[in-house]
Design a protein around this motif. Structure first.
Motif, PDB file in Angstrom:
ATOM      1  N   THR A  86       0.622 -22.614  -6.610  1.00  0.00           N
ATOM      2  CA  THR A  86       1.968 -22.055  -6.771  1.00  0.00           C
ATOM      3  C   THR A  86       2.283 -21.140  -5.595  1.00  0.00           C
ATOM      4  OG1 THR A  86       1.009 -20.291  -8.090  1.00  0.00           O
ATOM      5  CG2 THR A  86       1.933 -22.153  -9.287  1.00  0.00           C
ATOM      6  N   SER A  87       3.563 -20.796  -5.488  1.00  0.00           N
ATOM      7  CA  SER A  87       3.975 -19.863  -4.433  1.00  0.00           C
ATOM      8  C   SER A  87       4.191 -18.481  -5.047  1.00  0.00           C
ATOM      9  CB  SER A  87       5.290 -20.327  -3.806  1.00  0.00           C
ATOM     10  OG  SER A  87       6.366 -20.084  -4.695  1.00  0.00           O
ATOM     11  N   PHE A  88       4.212 -17.484  -4.190  1.00  0.00           N
ATOM     12  CA  PHE A  88       4.460 -16.115  -4.663  1.00  0.00           C
ATOM     13  C   PHE A  88       5.796 -16.047  -5.384  1.00  0.00           C
ATOM     14  CE2 PHE A  88       6.070 -11.831  -4.278  1.00  0.00           C
ATOM     15  CZ  PHE A  88       4.986 -11.077  -4.680  1.00  0.00           C
ATOM     16  N   THR A  89       6.797 -16.683  -4.802  1.00  0.00           N
ATOM     17  CA  THR A  89       8.141 -16.647  -5.404  1.00  0.00           C
ATOM     18  C   THR A  89       8.110 -17.234  -6.814  1.00  0.00           C
ATOM     19  OG1 THR A  89       9.079 -16.842  -3.200  1.00  0.00           O
ATOM     20  CG2 THR A  89      10.539 -17.386  -5.038  1.00  0.00           C
ATOM     21  N   ARG A 132       4.096 -10.738   6.212  1.00  0.00           N
ATOM     22  CA  ARG A 132       5.068 -10.379   5.178  1.00  0.00           C
ATOM     23  C   ARG A 132       4.419  -9.508   4.117  1.00  0.00           C
ATOM     24  NH1 ARG A 132       7.622 -15.857   2.938  1.00  0.00           N
ATOM     25  NH2 ARG A 132       5.458 -16.512   2.635  1.00  0.00           N
ATOM     26  N   ARG A 134       4.803  -8.884   0.321  1.00  0.00           N
ATOM     27  CA  ARG A 134       5.443  -9.548  -0.808  1.00  0.00           C
ATOM     28  C   ARG A 134       5.726  -8.513  -1.889  1.00  0.00           C
ATOM     29  NH1 ARG A 134       5.031 -15.103  -0.012  1.00  0.00           N
ATOM     30  NH2 ARG A 134       7.113 -14.830  -0.833  1.00  0.00           N
ATOM     31  N   GLU A 144       0.695 -10.596   3.469  1.00  0.00           N
ATOM     32  CA  GLU A 144       0.279 -11.954   3.843  1.00  0.00           C
ATOM     33  C   GLU A 144       0.436 -12.198   5.333  1.00  0.00           C
ATOM     34  OE1 GLU A 144       0.643 -14.676  -0.033  1.00  0.00           O
ATOM     35  OE2 GLU A 144       2.365 -14.773   1.278  1.00  0.00           O
ATOM     36  N   SER A 163      12.484 -15.586   2.616  1.00  0.00           N
ATOM     37  CA  SER A 163      12.543 -16.060   1.225  1.00  0.00           C
ATOM     38  C   SER A 163      11.312 -16.936   0.973  1.00  0.00           C
ATOM     39  CB  SER A 163      13.866 -16.766   0.953  1.00  0.00           C
ATOM     40  OG  SER A 163      13.964 -17.911   1.749  1.00  0.00           O
ATOM     41  N   SER A 164      11.466 -18.067   0.258  1.00  0.00           N
ATOM     42  CA  SER A 164      10.276 -18.841  -0.102  1.00  0.00           C
ATOM     43  C   SER A 164       9.974 -19.950   0.900  1.00  0.00           C
ATOM     44  CB  SER A 164      10.462 -19.469  -1.481  1.00  0.00           C
ATOM     45  OG  SER A 164       9.431 -20.401  -1.715  1.00  0.00           O
ATOM     46  N   LEU A 165       8.781 -19.878   1.489  1.00  0.00           N
ATOM     47  CA  LEU A 165       8.343 -20.926   2.424  1.00  0.00           C
ATOM     48  C   LEU A 165       8.180 -22.269   1.718  1.00  0.00           C
ATOM     49  CD1 LEU A 165       5.382 -19.459   4.487  1.00  0.00           C
ATOM     50  CD2 LEU A 165       7.498 -20.445   5.361  1.00  0.00           C
ATOM     51  N   TYR A 166       7.557 -22.235   0.536  1.00  0.00           N
ATOM     52  CA  TYR A 166       7.279 -23.493  -0.170  1.00  0.00           C
ATOM     53  C   TYR A 166       8.590 -24.168  -0.581  1.00  0.00           C
ATOM     54  CZ  TYR A 166       2.209 -22.622  -0.450  1.00  0.00           C
ATOM     55  OH  TYR A 166       0.885 -22.419  -0.156  1.00  0.00           O
ATOM     56  N   ARG A 210      -6.135 -18.970   2.103  1.00  0.00           N
ATOM     57  CA  ARG A 210      -5.735 -20.296   1.609  1.00  0.00           C
ATOM     58  C   ARG A 210      -5.431 -21.227   2.782  1.00  0.00           C
ATOM     59  NH1 ARG A 210      -0.584 -21.176  -2.402  1.00  0.00           N
ATOM     60  NH2 ARG A 210      -1.952 -20.099  -3.877  1.00  0.00           N
ATOM     61  N   GLU A 221      -0.727 -24.940   6.577  1.00  0.00           N
ATOM     62  CA  GLU A 221      -0.710 -23.469   6.591  1.00  0.00           C
ATOM     63  C   GLU A 221      -2.099 -22.905   6.402  1.00  0.00           C
ATOM     64  OE1 GLU A 221       1.431 -21.121   3.622  1.00  0.00           O
ATOM     65  OE2 GLU A 221       0.192 -21.899   2.018  1.00  0.00           O
ATOM     66  N   VAL A 223      -3.400 -19.025   5.471  1.00  0.00           N
ATOM     67  CA  VAL A 223      -2.869 -17.709   5.069  1.00  0.00           C
ATOM     68  C   VAL A 223      -3.995 -16.787   4.662  1.00  0.00           C
ATOM     69  CG1 VAL A 223      -1.185 -16.540   3.573  1.00  0.00           C
ATOM     70  CG2 VAL A 223      -1.017 -18.988   3.914  1.00  0.00           C
ATOM     71  N   SER A 225      -4.214 -13.315   2.543  1.00  0.00           N
ATOM     72  CA  SER A 225      -3.400 -12.413   1.725  1.00  0.00           C
ATOM     73  C   SER A 225      -4.263 -11.281   1.188  1.00  0.00           C
ATOM     74  CB  SER A 225      -2.824 -13.143   0.508  1.00  0.00           C
ATOM     75  OG  SER A 225      -2.229 -14.364   0.880  1.00  0.00           O
ATOM     76  N   TYR A 227      -4.319  -8.701  -1.666  1.00  0.00           N
ATOM     77  CA  TYR A 227      -3.693  -8.358  -2.946  1.00  0.00           C
ATOM     78  C   TYR A 227      -4.150  -6.971  -3.385  1.00  0.00           C
ATOM     79  CZ  TYR A 227      -2.079 -13.134  -3.586  1.00  0.00           C
ATOM     80  OH  TYR A 227      -1.435 -14.327  -3.456  1.00  0.00           O
TER      81      TYR A 227
HETATM   82  C1  GLP Z   1       1.285 -17.389  -2.193  1.00  0.00           C
HETATM   83  C2  GLP Z   1       0.077 -17.869  -1.422  1.00  0.00           C
HETATM   84  C3  GLP Z   1       0.389 -18.118   0.032  1.00  0.00           C
HETATM   85  C4  GLP Z   1       1.648 -18.934   0.205  1.00  0.00           C
HETATM   86  C5  GLP Z   1       2.790 -18.277  -0.532  1.00  0.00           C
HETATM   87  C6  GLP Z   1       4.103 -19.053  -0.426  1.00  0.00           C
HETATM   88  O1  GLP Z   1       1.535 -16.057  -1.937  1.00  0.00           O
HETATM   89  N1  GLP Z   1      -1.033 -16.943  -1.529  1.00  0.00           N
HETATM   90  O2  GLP Z   1      -0.714 -18.795   0.591  1.00  0.00           O
HETATM   91  O3  GLP Z   1       1.990 -19.042   1.575  1.00  0.00           O
HETATM   92  O4  GLP Z   1       2.459 -18.145  -1.893  1.00  0.00           O
HETATM   93  O5  GLP Z   1       5.058 -18.290  -1.097  1.00  0.00           O
HETATM   94  P1  GLP Z   1       6.608 -18.396  -0.874  1.00  0.00           P
HETATM   95  O6  GLP Z   1       7.010 -19.807  -1.115  1.00  0.00           O
HETATM   96  O7  GLP Z   1       7.190 -17.449  -1.877  1.00  0.00           O
HETATM   97  O8  GLP Z   1       6.901 -17.967   0.545  1.00  0.00           O
END
Ligand code: GLP
Length: 242
Positions: A86-89, A132, A134, A144, A163-166, A210, A221, A223, A225, A227
């Motif tokens: 999943t993504s952070f968003t 970033r 978050r 991140e 905003s959201s990369l994913y 990740r 990608e 990454v 992070s 936390y």
């Molecule tokens: C999480 C993951 C990251 C990923 C990110 C994408 O935080 N740990 O590896 O890049 O989600 O989040 P978003 O789509 O909100 O930018």
């Protein structure tokens, strides 16, 4: 409330009293506790005993101390499942928080050796590098450092990085994110992490690295992070294979 004849140590009785206040909802996250002096007077015990009780609850993560301000009831930790890509968003929305980003760095560069190895890149390729913080409801949760293969995820901009990369990768570029591998390592916050995450240097953090691939296997990608240890606990379901 404090029974000096009880076999239970006094600091422990104080802890139970504080825990009950929190369980009953009388003291909520963000509330400031009475000072050690007031506690000591109220229960007619030494300040040392009060400090011992409070320090243990701080170490457990139920209370937090702020230099020069006082002791507060800590925010509840978020439980983050380790399964599921999943993504952070998405994670924040699923919990009813408003996701946010502070973008500190955005640049296009040739990949470092580590990133080139991780993402199967040549020295002449380019990566987007983002840094970033978050946010959940405007509070910093994680820092991140993201490297994105610019030949795979094209036309990234500062706006998108905020905003959201994913979401951009899947909805705008129409690519399918397939799988990722992660490692977790505990650490203590250095000056930089402390400043950006609004914690103290030396506070616990968890580094999660990740590497993510598209469905066709292309890595896109890498990454790292950090936390906040006081805001997260991680969970995983473990089926026993036979
Ligand atoms: C999480 C993951 C990251 C990923 C990110 C994408 O935080 N740990 O590896 O890049 O989600 O989040 P978003 O789509 O909100 O930018």
């Amino acid at each position: 409330m404090i029974d000096k004849n009880s076999p239970l140590p006094i600091y422990y009785q104080i802890q139970e009293w504080i825990r009950k206040k929190m369980d009953d909802g009388e003291w909520e996250p963000g509330d400031m506790l009475p000072s050690e002096r007031i506690f000591a007077e109220q229960f007619n015990i030494s300040r040392m005993t009060v400090r011992q009780a409070i320090t243990e609850l701080v170490n457990e993560g139920l209370l937090r101390r702020e230099k020069g301000k006082g002791t507060f009831v800590a925010e509840k930790k978020l439980e983050q499942p380790l399964q599921g890509l999943t993504s952070f968003t998405e994670d924040m929305k699923a919990r009813g928080f408003q996701p946010g980003n502070k973008l500190y760095e955005f640049r296009v560069t040739p990949p470092s050796r580590d990133v080139a190895d991780a993402l199967n890149m040549k020295k002449t390729d380019s990566v987007y590098e983002l840094e970033r913080v978050r946010l959940a409801d405007n509070k910093p949760m994680a820092l991140e450092m993201t490297s994105i293969h610019a030949g795979v995820v094209t036309n990234l901009s500062k706006d998108i990085a905020q905003s959201s990369l994913y979401n951009y990768i899947e909805q705008t570029l129409g690519l399918t994110i397939g799988h990722a591998s992660q490692t977790l390592e505990s650490a203590l916050a250095g000056e930089k992490e402390a400043e950006l995450l609004q914690i103290e240097a030396g506070d616990p953090i968890l580094w999660i690295s990740r590497k993510t691939h598209l469905q066709d296997g292309t890595p896109f990608e890498y990454v790292r992070s950090a936390y906040r240890g006081d805001r997260y606990k991680f969970s995983i379901h473990l089926p026993r294979s036979t």
